[in-house]
Design an enzyme around this catalytic site. Structure first.
Site: not given
Ligand code: GUN
Length: 285
Positions: A52, A96, A119
């Site tokens: 990211k 996350q 998100d």
């Molecule tokens: N963990 C696995 N996929 C995601 C996601 O799309 N966003 C976040 N914040 N954590 C994750």
């Protein structure tokens, strides 16, 4: 023989457009910035967070990482989120998942200000998604829609069958497909006669978390097959929820794993971060 939908190519196409958009925003004094919170040392989360941050760097979005120790309490995490909510330089906040067991993840997701919720996990944004007036869109389902759009596939009037009802993929995917005028069937582990459902699909989306779960007998000739899975096969090799080798000859389009939907999730996270920055400065697209 299916046409393979190349997620990396579609990612690169979209990121190039966003890079120009960020440069233009910078020239107006707007600097999109993503704050990423990671709690503990889960290796998979570390890889996702690094990816990211790399995507941000690639297109000129500022990224900030907040790495907190495994034993962080809910209150400590909530006070960091309060600080980031109040920080005008921060456009988007992402925590996350998964977080360690002692942390109340619902409280965390609800504390992130809806206008910084890149998100699209906050209940307000999920509600907005369901009535179709939200600025934030859920990253993976939005990525799937972008892939179809890139390939010139309009889901209107098609029967879209989704396997998996998670809050991150299945349910929001059903909402975006409904908004795009598809007829949606949302299947899950309790669905009876699953193969009958899936054989009726024009678009089949698999988000089950089980390697090679969708077998050739579950798919009709000409189906558009989208694989959201990220699994390991019996030899520990990365694979999806679809038995790719045997399904591909029957499909009209198919996404591979890796290199399919995966790259699109982060791309759409970048989209939400830019949208958040613009909304906060009240610039419309
Ligand atoms: N963990 C696995 N996929 C995601 C996601 O799309 N966003 C976040 N914040 N954590 C994750």
């Amino acid at each position: 023989m299916a046409k393979i939908i190349d997620g990396k190519k579609i990612r690169d196409y979209n990121l190039a457009l966003m890079k120009d958009e960020v440069a233009e925003l910078n020239s107006q004094g707007i600097y999109p910035c993503l704050a990423v919170i990671i709690v503990g040392s889960d290796p998979a989360s570390r890889v996702y967070v690094n990816n990211k941050k790399a995507a941000c760097e690639n297109i000129g979005i500022i990224s900030r990482e907040y790495a907190l120790p495994e034993e962080t309490s809910t209150d400590e995490l909530l006070s960091l989120i309060d600080e980031l909510n109040a920080d005008e330089a921060v456009s988007g906040i992402l925590c996350q998942l998964p977080v360690p067991k002692q942390i109340d993840s619902d409280a965390v997701l609800e504390r992130i200000s809806p206008d910084k919720d890149v998100d699209c996990f906050h209940p307000e944004n999920v509600g907005r998604l369901s009535i179709g007036n939200g600025a934030m869109l859920p990253c993976t389902p939005h990525g799937v829609m972008k892939m179809l759009e890139y390939e010139g596939i309009d889901p209107a009037g098609m029967h879209c069958v989704i396997i998996g009802r998670s809050n991150i993929v299945g349910k929001p995917m059903a909402m975006l497909m409904t908004a795009a005028n598809a007829t949606v069937t949302l299947c899950h582990s309790k669905t009876k006669n699953l193969s009958e459902m899936t054989r009726n699909a024009d678009i089949l989306i698999a988000s089950v978390g089980k390697p090679k779960f969708v077998t050739a007998d579950m798919v009709s000739e000409g189906t558009i097959v989208i694989d959201v899975g990220m699994d390991r096969d019996e030899n520990g090799k990365l694979c999806g929820d679809v038995d790719y080798v045997n399904v591909e000859p029957k499909a009209s389009y198919i996404t591979p794993v890796p290199g399919g939907v995966g790259p699109m999730t982060i791309t759409m996270l970048m989209r939400n971060t830019i949208t958040a920055a613009k909304e906060q400065k009240k610039i419309k697209k």
